[in-house]
Design a protein around this motif. Structure first.
Motif, PDB file in Angstrom:
ATOM      1  N   TYR A  92       0.804  -1.223   0.000  1.00 47.37           N
ATOM      2  CA  TYR A  92       0.000   0.000   0.000  1.00 47.37           C
ATOM      3  C   TYR A  92       0.840   1.278   0.000  1.00 47.37           C
ATOM      4  N   PRO A  93       1.862   1.404   0.852  1.00 48.95           N
ATOM      5  CA  PRO A  93       2.655   2.646   0.810  1.00 48.95           C
ATOM      6  C   PRO A  93       3.298   2.908  -0.557  1.00 48.95           C
ATOM      7  N   ILE A  94       3.649   1.858  -1.274  1.00 44.97           N
ATOM      8  CA  ILE A  94       4.239   2.025  -2.606  1.00 44.97           C
ATOM      9  C   ILE A  94       3.220   2.646  -3.547  1.00 44.97           C
ATOM     10  N   ILE A  96       0.574   4.431  -2.731  1.00 42.34           N
ATOM     11  CA  ILE A  96       0.309   5.806  -2.297  1.00 42.34           C
ATOM     12  C   ILE A  96       1.463   6.718  -2.728  1.00 42.34           C
ATOM     13  N   ALA A  97       2.706   6.239  -2.620  1.00 42.92           N
ATOM     14  CA  ALA A  97       3.860   7.040  -3.046  1.00 42.92           C
ATOM     15  C   ALA A  97       3.798   7.312  -4.558  1.00 42.92           C
ATOM     16  N   LYS A 100       1.072   9.944  -5.110  1.00 44.03           N
ATOM     17  CA  LYS A 100       1.536  11.271  -4.682  1.00 44.03           C
ATOM     18  C   LYS A 100       2.489  11.862  -5.725  1.00 44.03           C
ATOM     19  N   ASP A 126      -0.509  10.695   3.400  1.00 42.43           N
ATOM     20  CA  ASP A 126       0.840  10.908   2.887  1.00 42.43           C
ATOM     21  C   ASP A 126       1.688   9.681   3.167  1.00 42.43           C
ATOM     22  N   VAL A 127       2.769   9.542   2.424  1.00 35.27           N
ATOM     23  CA  VAL A 127       3.776   8.527   2.706  1.00 35.27           C
ATOM     24  C   VAL A 127       4.964   9.262   3.313  1.00 35.27           C
ATOM     25  N   VAL A 129       8.926   8.840   4.947  1.00 36.41           N
ATOM     26  CA  VAL A 129      10.117   8.027   5.172  1.00 36.41           C
ATOM     27  C   VAL A 129      10.669   8.471   6.525  1.00 36.41           C
ATOM     28  N   ASP A 136      11.887  12.066  10.554  1.00 31.70           N
ATOM     29  CA  ASP A 136      11.463  12.086   9.157  1.00 31.70           C
ATOM     30  C   ASP A 136      12.635  12.475   8.272  1.00 31.70           C
TER      31      ASP A 136
END
Length: 161
Positions: A92-94, A96-97, A100, A126-127, A129, A136
């Motif tokens: 999922y984060p991939i 969303i990234a 974005k 948001d994603v 790192v 962050d």
């Protein structure tokens, strides 16, 4: 540079791209994350041909990213739904990234075609790192890459002094 001393043959990025690194696989994942689980609905909504969709779903099932769940509507034969496994939900984060980045660099002049918001509060998703200590990172210059336990030194390369 230490990175150049090691083989990339067993790189996790490459191994991930071997499974999810083509356009249609990411489109299939987009459909699944947005609640589309049935073959025909996916095919119609995304415009993927039957053969390509069948191939990508099979690849994702074989990789343990999807489970096949049989269902049957009254008066019809048994069909399959595709459900994300824990391994699949970890992608999922991939997605969303990618969304974005696309919104920032490839959206229509009027803006993005869809938004993703937190179900509970309505804030945009948001994603981030972040290191495990909670800091962050704003880009690659704030991180270092080091050889991991499975790193394989290239033949003839000696450690930098």
């Amino acid at each position: 540079m230490e990175w150049l001393e090691y083989s990339t043959a067993n790189c996790s990025v490459q191994r991930t791209l071997d499974i999810v690194g083509d356009r249609w696989t990411m489109i299939v994942l987009r459909e699944l994350f947005n609640g589309v689980h049935r073959f025909e609905q996916m095919r119609q909504h995304s415009g993927i041909s039957e053969s390509v969709l069948s191939n990508r779903l099979g690849k994702l099932v074989d990789a343990g990213i999807l489970d096949v769940v049989p269902y049957r509507e009254a008066g019809s034969r048994t069909r399959r739904e595709y459900r994300l496994t824990g391994k699949g939900r970890d992608l999922y984060p991939i997605l969303i990234a990618l969304l974005k980045w696309g919104d920032d660099h490839r959206a229509d002049p009027e803006g993005p075609s869809l938004t993703v918001v937190h179900r509970d509060c309505g804030a945009p998703v948001d994603v981030v790192v972040r290191c495990r200590d909670g800091h962050d990172l704003n880009g690659p210059r704030e991180a270092e890459t080091h050889a991991g336990p499975a790193a394989r030194r290239l033949a003839g390369r000696r450690p930098a002094s």
